[in-house]
Scaffold this motif. Structure first.
Motif, short mmCIF file in Angstrom:
data_model
loop_
_atom_site.label_atom_id
_atom_site.label_comp_id
_atom_site.label_asym_id
_atom_site.label_seq_id
_atom_site.Cartn_x
_atom_site.Cartn_y
_atom_site.Cartn_z
N VAL A 136 48.18 86.75 16.98
CA VAL A 136 49.39 86.28 16.30
C VAL A 136 50.15 87.45 15.68
CG1 VAL A 136 50.18 85.06 14.24
CG2 VAL A 136 48.74 83.90 15.90
N TYR A 139 51.98 89.06 18.50
CA TYR A 139 53.05 88.19 19.01
C TYR A 139 54.21 88.10 18.01
CZ TYR A 139 50.39 86.33 23.01
OH TYR A 139 49.72 86.18 24.21
N GLU A 140 53.91 88.06 16.72
CA GLU A 140 54.98 88.00 15.72
C GLU A 140 55.82 89.27 15.78
OE1 GLU A 140 56.22 85.80 14.01
OE2 GLU A 140 54.79 84.30 13.36
N HIS A 143 57.96 88.93 18.74
CA HIS A 143 59.00 87.94 18.47
C HIS A 143 60.16 88.58 17.71
CE1 HIS A 143 60.45 84.10 16.35
NE2 HIS A 143 60.85 84.05 17.59
N LEU A 162 53.11 82.17 20.76
CA LEU A 162 52.96 81.97 19.32
C LEU A 162 52.65 80.52 18.99
CD1 LEU A 162 55.70 83.99 17.37
CD2 LEU A 162 53.23 84.02 17.01
#
Length: 445
Positions: A136, A139-140, A143, A162
């Motif tokens: 995460v 991925y954040e 993002h 996510l």
């Protein structure tokens, strides 16, 4: 980047070797005083400034930062393919190391597209290994990068990943928030249906089902099937059928659920993604187990096929999901000890991050131990599973778990605790506790 002092030393050395003054290196868009500050280590150059200086000095930005020189494009593609193969073959640790080695060989400033590909690969490897908190975090970061550089970081695959990870972690609200915000953006752009858009809808369907919002799940499932019918990718239609079948099953429409999931199986069987096919078989087995005319023996055979496949191409988490389903099949067949063995092995593989699935395994353990007469362990397992579900906002599932615990407590003669468990169940279903005072019905807030 290395510290600014080391960068400054390299800039000064290369400038002098080129026979340039600080004013020469500054050119028309920088100042000689700024170059002086850089060389003294009192300023850190941006990636744009590094690129300008490297061009004037006739070198690469990596020569100024001390980073390894970028590898040739062909070599990068070969090593990227190796990392992908490792991940597809279920070796997430080898894949992570391969992606990390790749990232260390390219510069974010000079080769941002390659750098982000490696970063995305590391995030996928961590997710595949069940290291969800670490996945995460990456991925954040991706993002955030996708908002600024959508040309380098694909937005929708990152959002889907996510959403998937937050669901597994039990953070259903965050999963829904991220996915719904992206759907709103897509609607504003008024784009036509796409394969990746259908995948986002299908992922969101699963999250709403976990939370117990079957109306929203059913609406999105129907929308996904409608959109999938307008694109040429059969996999998108298969994914839409898959999630719609689970919605129908949860709503008690088992016959239509079986029809849809069998259509999905036919589509996936024609493809090459053995991992996805095995996971779909798990879902098919669960429908067979929980239908009105349950077929636990058939379900166990299907899961046996899945387990063999997932041990070759799946992750440890994929295997854990299959073992969880096998535990339920054995429980239906009256094999409580086998069910306990499967559920405990699944919990070991899941680790601390996969809270929702771990909660379900605790409930299976509770039912199996009840069959063996171990009532003390039964109560502990039910309560633990219910609390984990509730913490994840899977309130509908938590309500059923509390109700089952209440029945066990009642059978054990613990009436006060049984009433308490029933109240927990009602609370999860959205009912506020009420009590009578004289002739007046009031509510406790």
């Amino acid at each position: 980047m290395k510290n600014s002092g080391e960068v400054g030393v390299r800039i000064r050395r290369l400038r002098r070797a080129a026979g340039m003054s600080q004013a020469d290196l500054a050119g028309g868009d920088l100042s000689a005083s700024y170059i002086s500050l850089l060389e003294a280590g009192k300023r850190a150059p941006s990636t744009d400034v590094l690129a300008q200086l490297a061009k004037r000095l006739g070198c690469e930005p990596s020569d100024l930062t001390g980073a390894p020189a970028d590898m040739p494009v062909n070599e990068f593609q070969v090593e990227l393919k190796y990392a992908e193969l490792a991940l597809n073959n279920g070796d997430s640790n080898a894949a992570f190391e391969a992606y990390r080695a790749l990232q260390e060989k390219v510069s974010l400033a000079a080769r941002p597209e390659a750098w982000y590909k490696a970063e995305h690969g590391m995030a996928r490897s961590l997710e595949h290994a069940g290291r969800l908190e670490e996945a995460v975090a990456r991925y954040e970061s991706l993002h955030s990068a996708s908002l600024d550089r959508p040309d380098l970081v694909p937005r929708l695959p990152t959002v889907i990943a996510l959403c998937r990870c937050y669901r597994e972690l039990g953070d259903l609200s965050h999963a829904i928030e991220v996915a719904e915000a992206t759907l709103v953006e897509l609607e504003k752009l008024q784009l036509g249906p796409t394969v990746i858009g259908v995948e986002l809808l299908s992922t969101l369907v699963g999250v709403y089902m976990e939370r117990g919002d079957m109306h929203r799940a059913a609406y999105l499932a129907a929308k996904a099937i409608e959109q999938a019918g307008t694109v040429t990718d059969s996999r998108a239609l298969g994914a839409a059928y898959w999630n719609a079948s689970v919605v129908m099953h949860r709503n008690g429409n088992t016959a239509d659920a079986l029809t849809l999931i069998e259509k999905a199986l036919a589509i996936y069987a024609e493809g090459e993604d053995q991992r996805a096919l095995a996971r779909l078989r798990n879902a098919y087995a669960m429908v067979l187990l929980q239908s009105e005319t349950a077929q636990p023996e058939v379900a166990r055979d299907v899961l046996g096929q899945s387990l063999t496949s997932l041990r070759e191409v799946g992750s440890s988490v994929d295997v854990a999901y299959c073992l969880s389903a096998l535990a339920q099949a054995e429980l239906r067949l009256g094999n409580a000890e086998a069910a306990i063995d499967h559920a405990e092995r699944a919990l070991e593989l899941l680790g601390p991050d996969h809270r929702l699935q771990s909660a379900r395994n605790h409930l299976v353990l509770a039912a199996a131990r009840l069959a063996l007469g171990d009532r003390e362990s039964v109560q502990e397992a039910y309560e633990r599973g219910a609390l984990m579900l509730e913490a994840s906002e899977a309130n509908r599932q938590a309500a059923f778990a509390w109700a089952e615990l209440a029945e066990i407590l009642r059978l054990c003669g613990e009436d006060e605790r049984a009433v308490w468990a029933y109240r927990q169940s009602m609370r999860c279903m959205g009912h506020r506790e009420t009590f009578l005072t004289g002739q007046k019905l009031t509510s406790r807030t």
